[in-house]
Design a protein around this motif. Structure first.
Motif, PDB file in Angstrom:
ATOM      1  N   LEU A  95       0.833  -1.208   0.000  1.00  0.00           N
ATOM      2  CA  LEU A  95       0.000   0.000   0.000  1.00  0.00           C
ATOM      3  C   LEU A  95       0.864   1.253   0.000  1.00  0.00           C
ATOM      4  O   LEU A  95       0.587   2.226  -0.716  1.00  0.00           O
ATOM      5  CB  LEU A  95      -0.923   0.002   1.223  1.00  0.00           C
ATOM      6  CG  LEU A  95      -2.100  -0.969   1.169  1.00  0.00           C
ATOM      7  CD1 LEU A  95      -2.679  -1.193   2.565  1.00  0.00           C
ATOM      8  CD2 LEU A  95      -3.178  -0.463   0.219  1.00  0.00           C
ATOM      9  N   HIS A  96       1.910   1.229   0.804  1.00  0.00           N
ATOM     10  CA  HIS A  96       2.831   2.371   0.854  1.00  0.00           C
ATOM     11  C   HIS A  96       3.452   2.618  -0.516  1.00  0.00           C
ATOM     12  O   HIS A  96       3.532   3.771  -0.981  1.00  0.00           O
ATOM     13  CB  HIS A  96       3.924   2.102   1.891  1.00  0.00           C
ATOM     14  CG  HIS A  96       4.984   3.156   1.940  1.00  0.00           C
ATOM     15  ND1 HIS A  96       4.731   4.459   2.313  1.00  0.00           N
ATOM     16  CD2 HIS A  96       6.308   3.102   1.641  1.00  0.00           C
ATOM     17  CE1 HIS A  96       5.855   5.158   2.257  1.00  0.00           C
ATOM     18  NE2 HIS A  96       6.821   4.363   1.847  1.00  0.00           N
TER      19      HIS A  96
ATOM     20  N   TRP B 264      -5.176   4.257   4.719  1.00  0.00           N
ATOM     21  CA  TRP B 264      -5.761   5.601   4.755  1.00  0.00           C
ATOM     22  C   TRP B 264      -4.926   6.575   3.936  1.00  0.00           C
ATOM     23  O   TRP B 264      -5.470   7.359   3.155  1.00  0.00           O
ATOM     24  CB  TRP B 264      -5.862   6.102   6.203  1.00  0.00           C
ATOM     25  CG  TRP B 264      -6.691   5.221   7.092  1.00  0.00           C
ATOM     26  CD1 TRP B 264      -7.683   4.345   6.699  1.00  0.00           C
ATOM     27  CD2 TRP B 264      -6.600   5.098   8.514  1.00  0.00           C
ATOM     28  NE1 TRP B 264      -8.194   3.700   7.795  1.00  0.00           N
ATOM     29  CE2 TRP B 264      -7.568   4.132   8.918  1.00  0.00           C
ATOM     30  CE3 TRP B 264      -5.802   5.698   9.488  1.00  0.00           C
ATOM     31  CZ2 TRP B 264      -7.743   3.782  10.259  1.00  0.00           C
ATOM     32  CZ3 TRP B 264      -5.977   5.349  10.821  1.00  0.00           C
ATOM     33  CH2 TRP B 264      -6.941   4.400  11.199  1.00  0.00           C
ATOM     34  N   ARG B 265      -3.613   6.521   4.126  1.00  0.00           N
ATOM     35  CA  ARG B 265      -2.735   7.438   3.387  1.00  0.00           C
ATOM     36  C   ARG B 265      -2.804   7.163   1.889  1.00  0.00           C
ATOM     37  O   ARG B 265      -2.850   8.097   1.075  1.00  0.00           O
ATOM     38  CB  ARG B 265      -1.300   7.305   3.896  1.00  0.00           C
ATOM     39  CG  ARG B 265      -1.090   7.817   5.314  1.00  0.00           C
ATOM     40  CD  ARG B 265       0.379   7.934   5.664  1.00  0.00           C
ATOM     41  NE  ARG B 265       1.042   6.641   5.740  1.00  0.00           N
ATOM     42  CZ  ARG B 265       1.175   5.926   6.850  1.00  0.00           C
ATOM     43  NH1 ARG B 265       0.671   6.376   7.998  1.00  0.00           N
ATOM     44  NH2 ARG B 265       1.811   4.772   6.843  1.00  0.00           N
TER      45      ARG B 265
ATOM     46  N   SER C  21      -6.976  11.327  11.467  1.00  0.00           N
ATOM     47  CA  SER C  21      -7.357  12.739  11.381  1.00  0.00           C
ATOM     48  C   SER C  21      -6.677  13.417  10.199  1.00  0.00           C
ATOM     49  O   SER C  21      -7.309  14.174   9.449  1.00  0.00           O
ATOM     50  CB  SER C  21      -6.993  13.467  12.680  1.00  0.00           C
ATOM     51  OG  SER C  21      -7.809  13.040  13.752  1.00  0.00           O
ATOM     52  N   ARG C  22      -5.410  13.152  10.010  1.00  0.00           N
ATOM     53  CA  ARG C  22      -4.676  13.767   8.899  1.00  0.00           C
ATOM     54  C   ARG C  22      -5.221  13.304   7.551  1.00  0.00           C
ATOM     55  O   ARG C  22      -5.314  14.097   6.611  1.00  0.00           O
ATOM     56  CB  ARG C  22      -3.188  13.445   9.018  1.00  0.00           C
ATOM     57  CG  ARG C  22      -2.493  14.239  10.111  1.00  0.00           C
ATOM     58  CD  ARG C  22      -1.065  13.796  10.303  1.00  0.00           C
ATOM     59  NE  ARG C  22      -0.348  14.692  11.211  1.00  0.00           N
ATOM     60  CZ  ARG C  22       0.821  14.403  11.776  1.00  0.00           C
ATOM     61  NH1 ARG C  22       1.399  13.234  11.532  1.00  0.00           N
ATOM     62  NH2 ARG C  22       1.419  15.265  12.575  1.00  0.00           N
ATOM     63  N   ALA C  23      -5.555  12.024   7.462  1.00  0.00           N
ATOM     64  CA  ALA C  23      -6.117  11.513   6.202  1.00  0.00           C
ATOM     65  C   ALA C  23      -7.454  12.187   5.913  1.00  0.00           C
ATOM     66  O   ALA C  23      -7.723  12.608   4.783  1.00  0.00           O
ATOM     67  CB  ALA C  23      -6.290   9.996   6.282  1.00  0.00           C
ATOM     68  N   LEU C  24      -8.292  12.307   6.932  1.00  0.00           N
ATOM     69  CA  LEU C  24      -9.588  12.960   6.745  1.00  0.00           C
ATOM     70  C   LEU C  24      -9.417  14.428   6.356  1.00  0.00           C
ATOM     71  O   LEU C  24     -10.051  14.911   5.410  1.00  0.00           O
ATOM     72  CB  LEU C  24     -10.412  12.842   8.026  1.00  0.00           C
ATOM     73  CG  LEU C  24     -11.075  11.483   8.270  1.00  0.00           C
ATOM     74  CD1 LEU C  24     -11.498  11.331   9.726  1.00  0.00           C
ATOM     75  CD2 LEU C  24     -12.274  11.285   7.346  1.00  0.00           C
ATOM     76  N   VAL C  25      -8.550  15.136   7.068  1.00  0.00           N
ATOM     77  CA  VAL C  25      -8.341  16.560   6.785  1.00  0.00           C
ATOM     78  C   VAL C  25      -7.821  16.765   5.363  1.00  0.00           C
ATOM     79  O   VAL C  25      -8.173  17.740   4.699  1.00  0.00           O
ATOM     80  CB  VAL C  25      -7.376  17.172   7.823  1.00  0.00           C
ATOM     81  CG1 VAL C  25      -6.891  18.549   7.393  1.00  0.00           C
ATOM     82  CG2 VAL C  25      -8.067  17.265   9.185  1.00  0.00           C
TER      83      VAL C  25
END
Length: 229
Positions: free
Chosen positions: A98-99, A130-131, A165-169
């Motif tokens: 995934l990375h 997520w990333r 949170s970072r992925a959502l933002v």
């Protein structure tokens, strides 16, 4: 002046064997140099071995170099192997594949970013999914992705929550409805995480620790209704 010498067929075979052998060396420094060499002089014969090594390599800096080496090879060669790896039973194989897909950035990989991966029981796999999802999501699919990601609010420890949170933002304003719903969830951990993410959306430079502590205070003193005033 010495002129550069091009490898003959025999030299190429020797170099390939050296790289394949070096990736299995017990010394991390040798594996690192070998991965760098594989990316510097890409060869289709390296792809399977690079992906295979990603699944078992214990050293982060070597894994990162393996990913870099894979990004140096044509997508037509790497994509099919990586798409197979995201379905592996081994968590590290899924995570590193995934990375690497996120680093390649080819949206042909999007269908492989399934709900199963986004909700993977292994935190590292989920964080990487997520990333990758944020990088690969096609235009117009962001709201649906936000809805799935919001189901993971309240999950795990600080690192996992901050990753989510970072992925959502990164998805932007499309996350607002999902976060609003989550602030009314019966689970306090979900509410707190949703409130912290709302604050990060408004101010991405805000310290995550501050955002989470403030969200806890709001949840205790006034609940989600206070947040909306």
């Amino acid at each position: 002046m010495t002129m550069p010498r091009h490898d003959t067929g025999a030299d190429a075979e020797t170099n390939t064997a050296r790289v394949l052998r070096g990736l299995e060396d017990s010394r991390p420094t040798v594996r690192l140099r070998t991965a760098m060499a594989a990316g510097t002089t890409p060869d289709p014969r390296f792809v399977d071995k690079l992906v295979e090594r990603c699944a078992v390599e214990p050293e982060f800096f070597v894994r990162d170099m393996l990913t870099w080496a894979l990004t140096r090879h044509p997508v037509s060669m790497t994509l099919p192997v990586l798409l197979r790896e995201v379905r592996s039973e081994r968590a590290r194989a899924r995570s590193q594949a995934l990375h690497t897909l996120s680093k390649i950035g080819d949206r042909q990989a999007w269908p492989a970013i399934t709900r199963t991966l986004l909700t993977d029981a292994d935190d590292e796999v989920a964080r990487t999914a997520w990333r990758a999802a944020v990088v690969l999501v096609p235009e117009g699919e962001e709201p649906a992705l936000a809805t799935v990601l919001a189901t993971q609010l309240g999950r795990g420890g600080r690192e996992t929550r901050l990753s989510l949170s970072r992925a959502l933002v990164a998805l932007g304003e499309v996350i607002v409805p999902a976060l609003r719903s989550a602030t009314m969830a019966p689970d306090r951990g979900v509410r707190t995480h949703a409130l912290a993410t709302q604050r990060l959306l408004r101010d991405p430079d805000a310290g995550s620790g501050f955002a989470i502590e403030e969200a806890k205070r709001v949840a205790v003193l006034g609940g989600p209704g206070q947040e909306e005033r």
